[in-house]
Design an enzyme around this catalytic site. Sequence first.
Site, PDB file in Angstrom:
ATOM      1  N   HIS A  54       0.835  -1.213   0.000  1.00 20.12           N
ATOM      2  CA  HIS A  54       0.000   0.000   0.000  1.00 20.12           C
ATOM      3  C   HIS A  54       0.867   1.260   0.000  1.00 20.12           C
ATOM      4  CE1 HIS A  54      -3.662  -2.364   0.768  1.00 20.12           C
ATOM      5  NE2 HIS A  54      -2.916  -3.077   1.593  1.00 20.12           N
ATOM      6  N   ASN A 127      -9.982  -3.603   1.894  1.00 17.85           N
ATOM      7  CA  ASN A 127      -9.663  -3.508   0.478  1.00 17.85           C
ATOM      8  C   ASN A 127     -10.925  -3.275  -0.331  1.00 17.85           C
ATOM      9  OD1 ASN A 127      -6.837  -3.921   0.635  1.00 17.85           O
ATOM     10  ND2 ASN A 127      -7.092  -6.138   0.697  1.00 17.85           N
TER      11      ASN A 127
END
Length: 486
Positions: A54, A127
Site C-alpha cells: 500500500h 480492500n
Amino acid sequence: MSQPPITTASGIPVADNQNSASAGPRGPLLLQDFHLIEKLQHFNRERIPERVVHAKGSGAYGTFTVTHDITKYTKAKLFSAIGKKTDTFVRFSTVGGEKGSADTERDPRGFAMRFYTEEGNWDLVGNNTPMFFIKDGIKFPDFIHTQKRDPQTNLKSPTMMFDFWSKTPESLHQVTMLFSDRGTPDGYRHMDGFGSHTFSLINEAGERVYVKWHLKTRQGIKNLPAAEATRIAGTDPDYAQRDLFGAIAAGDFPQWDVKLQVATEAELAAWEARTGWNPFDLTKVWPHKDFPLIPVGVFELNRNPLNYHAEVEQAALSPSNVVPGMGYSPDKMLQARLFAYHDAQLYRVGTNHQHLPVNAPRCPFHNQQRDGAMAIANGGAAQNYAATEAGGSNPQGLGHGEPALALQGGAARYDGRGQEDDYTQAGNLFRLMPAQEQQNLFDNIAGPLSQVSAEIIARQLGHFDQADPAYGAGVRAALAARGVVA
C-alpha cells in the site's frame, strides 16, 4: 501575498537563504553555516520508509452519518442515534506497487477508514475486494515477495506470481477477482470497499454477533478496460489521485453506503455445517442470500488534506483499533494483522506516531507510555506507572468488556488445506460475470500466464478447470491466441 521571513527549525531568523557562507567568494564552505547544514540534513531525511504494501495512496477527510439503528448489535457510541455524525479519514491505495507506481495497475486497492469517535479511533482497514489471496498471515511475506521484484533481475515476475498462486489454490477466488474488470477500477470514487475480515459487535447485554462490513459506492461501479488502464499508466500515472482530489476540490463529494452482514455464532456454525466453508476464512465470502446486507449509514469525503506527507503519508491505521462495542474474530489473517500493522507503523513513522494530528484521537486520552522520539504528548508530571493492588485487580468498568471467546482444540499448527474447498466460490464468482467480462478475464490472465513455464501453466489451468470447466477452456483459448498451446 508576501511570505513570512525564513527561519531555522528552531525559529532563528536566517540572514541569507540563497548563498552559503564561504571562505572567500569561491569557497570552501564553512561548517559554522548551520542553516546550510540543517537544510541539507533535513532534505536527506525527507523520505520516511515507504510502506512495504500500500505504498502509493491518496487520502481525504469526511463525515460518517448514521441512517439506521444497529444498537441491538453494538454499544459503540458512534452508532447510538440516527443522524449522529463522526469525522472520518480515508486512505485509498494500490497494494503491490512502489510509491511512484501507476494508479491504474492491475492490483487490489486498499480502502482504509478511520472514524474519530468519542471513545477513540476505530480503523476499518480493508480492500476493494471482499476476499484475499491467503488465509493465514504466516504466508503474507511469501505472497507479497511474489508481487514485488525478482531479487536477481529487479523486475516484476509473472513466474513468481503464478508459481505461488498455482501452488496455493486458496488464492483462486481473489485471483479471479483480480483479473476481472474489477482489477483495474476507474479511480477510487467508483469502487466498493470491504472490511474483508470477519469482525464482531457487542451490545449492552454483552452479546456478541459476527459481522462483515461493506462500503457501497453511490457513484456507481466503473472499471477501466485493460488497454485503457495501461495507456493511462503511461500518460497519467497519478490518475486516481488527480480524480479524487479534483472531485473534492470542485465540491463533487463522493459518498458510500455503509452496510453490514450479521450472524450469530450458532448461525455461522449451521452455515459451515451446510456448506463446509469456514466463516472466518478470508479467502471466502458470506453469500448475500445467506446473510443479507443491513444498512447502517453513509459516509462522505468532503475535505482534501493540506499537507500530503503529514496527513496521508504519515497516516498510520491498524485493524487493532476498535472501540468499545466492537471486537475481533478467529480469522487467522486478521489475528496476524492485529500485530503486523501497528508494528509496521512503529518502524515506519516512529514510536510516537499516534501523537501526529492525523493519527491522534479526538477524545481525551491517557496512558503511561513515555519518551521515545518525537514524544509530543508525554504525560507531564503525571504518574508513569500503574501499581498492582495486593487484593487483585479492580477493573474500571470501561472499555470493551467482551464476552469470553470459547476455544477448541490443543495449541498446535493446523493445516486443513488439503480438505478445504478452494474452488466453489471462485466458480460462483466466474459464473456471475457476463460473457464479455468472462472474455476479459481470460485475456487478462493469458497475458502474464503466457510468460511462465509449461509446468506452472498446467498447474494453474487445473485450478481453473476445477472452479468451472468453461473457466479453464476460456483461458486455454486465450493462451492459444498468443501462440501458447496448453
